[in-house]
Design a protein around this motif. Structure first.
Motif, PDB file in Angstrom:
ATOM      1  N   ALA A  32      -5.303  23.145  23.092  1.00 31.63           N
ATOM      2  CA  ALA A  32      -5.290  24.578  22.818  1.00 31.63           C
ATOM      3  C   ALA A  32      -4.262  24.912  21.744  1.00 31.63           C
ATOM      4  O   ALA A  32      -4.515  24.769  20.558  1.00 31.63           O
ATOM      5  N   LEU A  33      -3.111  25.354  22.163  1.00 30.81           N
ATOM      6  CA  LEU A  33      -2.074  25.773  21.222  1.00 30.81           C
ATOM      7  C   LEU A  33      -1.527  24.583  20.433  1.00 30.81           C
ATOM      8  O   LEU A  33      -1.281  23.526  21.002  1.00 30.81           O
ATOM      9  N   PRO A  34      -1.359  24.735  19.102  1.00 29.93           N
ATOM     10  CA  PRO A  34      -0.662  23.670  18.353  1.00 29.93           C
ATOM     11  C   PRO A  34       0.683  23.403  19.034  1.00 29.93           C
ATOM     12  O   PRO A  34       1.382  24.346  19.425  1.00 29.93           O
ATOM     13  N   ILE A 119      -8.136  36.546  22.253  1.00 30.25           N
ATOM     14  CA  ILE A 119      -7.255  35.667  21.481  1.00 30.25           C
ATOM     15  C   ILE A 119      -5.921  36.392  21.367  1.00 30.25           C
ATOM     16  O   ILE A 119      -5.809  37.425  20.707  1.00 30.25           O
ATOM     17  N   ASP A 120      -4.938  35.867  22.058  1.00 30.17           N
ATOM     18  CA  ASP A 120      -3.614  36.493  22.057  1.00 30.17           C
ATOM     19  C   ASP A 120      -2.839  36.136  20.793  1.00 30.17           C
ATOM     20  O   ASP A 120      -2.791  34.966  20.390  1.00 30.17           O
ATOM     21  N   HIS A 121      -2.269  37.162  20.159  1.00 32.11           N
ATOM     22  CA  HIS A 121      -1.247  36.920  19.144  1.00 32.11           C
ATOM     23  C   HIS A 121       0.038  36.709  19.942  1.00 32.11           C
ATOM     24  O   HIS A 121       0.578  37.662  20.510  1.00 32.11           O
ATOM     25  N   LEU A 122       0.493  35.467  20.014  1.00 31.61           N
ATOM     26  CA  LEU A 122       1.663  35.171  20.835  1.00 31.61           C
ATOM     27  C   LEU A 122       2.810  36.121  20.475  1.00 31.61           C
ATOM     28  O   LEU A 122       3.426  36.726  21.340  1.00 31.61           O
ATOM     29  N   ASP A 147      -2.692  32.821  11.851  1.00 32.15           N
ATOM     30  CA  ASP A 147      -2.030  31.525  11.710  1.00 32.15           C
ATOM     31  C   ASP A 147      -2.561  30.502  12.716  1.00 32.15           C
ATOM     32  O   ASP A 147      -2.283  30.591  13.921  1.00 32.15           O
ATOM     33  N   LEU A 148      -3.294  29.535  12.221  1.00 29.70           N
ATOM     34  CA  LEU A 148      -3.839  28.465  13.059  1.00 29.70           C
ATOM     35  C   LEU A 148      -2.981  27.207  13.022  1.00 29.70           C
ATOM     36  O   LEU A 148      -3.223  26.263  13.769  1.00 29.70           O
ATOM     37  N   THR A 149      -1.975  27.192  12.166  1.00 29.72           N
ATOM     38  CA  THR A 149      -1.115  26.013  12.010  1.00 29.72           C
ATOM     39  C   THR A 149       0.032  26.021  13.003  1.00 29.72           C
ATOM     40  O   THR A 149       0.371  25.007  13.610  1.00 29.72           O
ATOM     41  N   ARG A 150       0.643  27.166  13.186  1.00 24.60           N
ATOM     42  CA  ARG A 150       1.729  27.309  14.140  1.00 24.60           C
ATOM     43  C   ARG A 150       1.192  27.856  15.467  1.00 24.60           C
ATOM     44  O   ARG A 150       0.075  28.375  15.524  1.00 24.60           O
ATOM     45  N   PRO A 151       1.977  27.767  16.556  1.00 22.80           N
ATOM     46  CA  PRO A 151       1.487  28.187  17.882  1.00 22.80           C
ATOM     47  C   PRO A 151       1.503  29.711  18.060  1.00 22.80           C
ATOM     48  O   PRO A 151       2.263  30.248  18.866  1.00 22.80           O
ATOM     49  N   GLN A 152       0.654  30.397  17.315  1.00 24.32           N
ATOM     50  CA  GLN A 152       0.637  31.849  17.308  1.00 24.32           C
ATOM     51  C   GLN A 152      -0.618  32.445  17.946  1.00 24.32           C
ATOM     52  O   GLN A 152      -0.600  33.585  18.376  1.00 24.32           O
ATOM     53  N   LEU A 153      -1.699  31.674  18.028  1.00 24.16           N
ATOM     54  CA  LEU A 153      -2.971  32.190  18.543  1.00 24.16           C
ATOM     55  C   LEU A 153      -3.444  31.335  19.716  1.00 24.16           C
ATOM     56  O   LEU A 153      -3.433  30.110  19.646  1.00 24.16           O
ATOM     57  N   LEU A 154      -3.886  32.001  20.793  1.00 22.09           N
ATOM     58  CA  LEU A 154      -4.268  31.285  22.003  1.00 22.09           C
ATOM     59  C   LEU A 154      -5.311  32.072  22.790  1.00 22.09           C
ATOM     60  O   LEU A 154      -5.181  33.276  22.979  1.00 22.09           O
ATOM     61  N   ALA A 155      -6.367  31.384  23.249  1.00 20.85           N
ATOM     62  CA  ALA A 155      -7.403  32.012  24.060  1.00 20.85           C
ATOM     63  C   ALA A 155      -6.901  32.154  25.503  1.00 20.85           C
ATOM     64  O   ALA A 155      -6.523  31.163  26.129  1.00 20.85           O
ATOM     65  N   VAL A 156      -6.895  33.394  26.004  1.00 18.62           N
ATOM     66  CA  VAL A 156      -6.393  33.672  27.351  1.00 18.62           C
ATOM     67  C   VAL A 156      -7.265  34.724  28.034  1.00 18.62           C
ATOM     68  O   VAL A 156      -8.081  35.390  27.393  1.00 18.62           O
ATOM     69  N   THR A 157      -7.063  34.902  29.320  1.00 18.59           N
ATOM     70  CA  THR A 157      -7.776  35.924  30.086  1.00 18.59           C
ATOM     71  C   THR A 157      -7.567  37.287  29.442  1.00 18.59           C
ATOM     72  O   THR A 157      -6.427  37.676  29.166  1.00 18.59           O
ATOM     73  N   ASP A 158      -8.663  38.018  29.256  1.00 13.50           N
ATOM     74  CA  ASP A 158      -8.565  39.274  28.506  1.00 13.50           C
ATOM     75  C   ASP A 158      -7.629  40.297  29.127  1.00 13.50           C
ATOM     76  O   ASP A 158      -6.792  40.886  28.440  1.00 13.50           O
ATOM     77  N   ASN A 159      -7.729  40.516  30.464  1.00 14.30           N
ATOM     78  CA  ASN A 159      -6.877  41.557  31.046  1.00 14.30           C
ATOM     79  C   ASN A 159      -5.407  41.139  31.121  1.00 14.30           C
ATOM     80  O   ASN A 159      -4.512  41.983  31.154  1.00 14.30           O
ATOM     81  N   VAL A 160      -5.148  39.820  31.106  1.00 15.49           N
ATOM     82  CA  VAL A 160      -3.761  39.349  31.053  1.00 15.49           C
ATOM     83  C   VAL A 160      -3.180  39.656  29.672  1.00 15.49           C
ATOM     84  O   VAL A 160      -2.040  40.128  29.553  1.00 15.49           O
ATOM     85  N   ASN A 161      -3.964  39.400  28.651  1.00  8.76           N
ATOM     86  CA  ASN A 161      -3.525  39.716  27.291  1.00  8.76           C
ATOM     87  C   ASN A 161      -3.282  41.213  27.146  1.00  8.76           C
ATOM     88  O   ASN A 161      -2.315  41.652  26.504  1.00  8.76           O
ATOM     89  N   GLN A 162      -4.155  42.009  27.746  1.00  8.19           N
ATOM     90  CA  GLN A 162      -4.009  43.460  27.652  1.00  8.19           C
ATOM     91  C   GLN A 162      -2.791  43.952  28.420  1.00  8.19           C
ATOM     92  O   GLN A 162      -2.118  44.910  28.006  1.00  8.19           O
ATOM     93  N   SER A 163      -2.453  43.288  29.532  1.00  3.55           N
ATOM     94  CA  SER A 163      -1.257  43.692  30.287  1.00  3.55           C
ATOM     95  C   SER A 163       0.018  43.304  29.536  1.00  3.55           C
ATOM     96  O   SER A 163       1.037  43.982  29.634  1.00  3.55           O
TER      97      SER A 163
END
Length: 213
Positions: A32-34, A119-122, A147-163
């Motif tokens: 997942a995350l770089p 897709i969470d922007h960390l 940014d796909l090179t650094r650990p900035q983007l990650l697929a996560v549960t939608d309502n968790v990202n929204q919280s």
């Protein structure tokens, strides 16, 4: 001879199945995350970042951070991360994920519909604005947002990202304790790379977690 023949048949069937899966856009499970920097490196980065007061959010808009740009062919950033982070992801001709599964490291949930995944922007875009991106060029904001090179983007549960929203580690952490170290390392790496600041509560919380990694 019979065993050799059987092995040849099996090998041929596996190759054929692989070709079919490739043709229909199936992707295997991938990391997942770089991989973020080590905890010791993150501690060193964080120590060099003075705690400062955040900038006013006045003037902020997500539109100032062009995101989900085209990455390759018909695939934009969101679709690229969905394929990267998912298992058995199948996409249609427009690169939209039609099936697959996604494990969310924030809460430990697994989802089988892309619509259940954000897709969470960390580093949230609004948080980036508050931490220095308010005076960036549009090009640099776009780089952070995709940014796909650094650990900035990650697929996560939608309502968790929204919280999580626009919160930093001073007020929000993933509920899975096992992921907090990875999250802290990634957070510090991205902020350090882009020259973003940290506030006192954020720095204290990050230090506490990193010291236990």
């Amino acid at each position: 001879m019979r065993i050799t023949a059987r092995r040849s048949v099996v090998a041929a069937l596996v190759a054929a199945a692989t070709a079919v899966l490739t043709f229909f856009g199936t992707t295997p499970a991938q990391a997942a995350l770089p991989t973020p920097v080590s905890a010791s490196t993150a501690r060193s980065y964080l120590a060099s970042m003075p705690a400062t007061t955040e900038h006013s959010r006045t003037g902020y808009s997500r539109d100032l951070f062009p995101h989900w740009i085209t990455i390759s062919g018909a695939c934009n950033t969101r679709e690229t991360v969905l394929k990267r982070d998912g298992s058995g992801v199948v996409t249609d001709s427009s690169c939209a994920a039609t099936s697959g599964s996604w494990y969310s490291p924030y809460d430990g949930a697994t989802w089988h519909a892309a619509s259940d995944v954000d897709i969470d922007h960390l580093i949230p875009l609004a948080e980036a604005w508050d931490s220095g991106a308010y005076n960036w060029t549009t090009s640099k904001r776009q780089a952070l947002a995709n940014d796909l090179t650094r650990p900035q983007l990650l697929a996560v549960t939608d309502n968790v990202n929204q919280s999580k929203g626009d919160q930093d580690p001073g007020t929000w952490w993933p509920s899975r304790t096992a992921y907090k170290c990875t999250y802290a390392r990634a957070w510090v790496q991205v902020k350090y790379y882009y020259g973003l600041s940290v506030d006192s509560a954020e720095k204290s919380s990050l230090s506490s977690v990193l010291n236990g990694c």
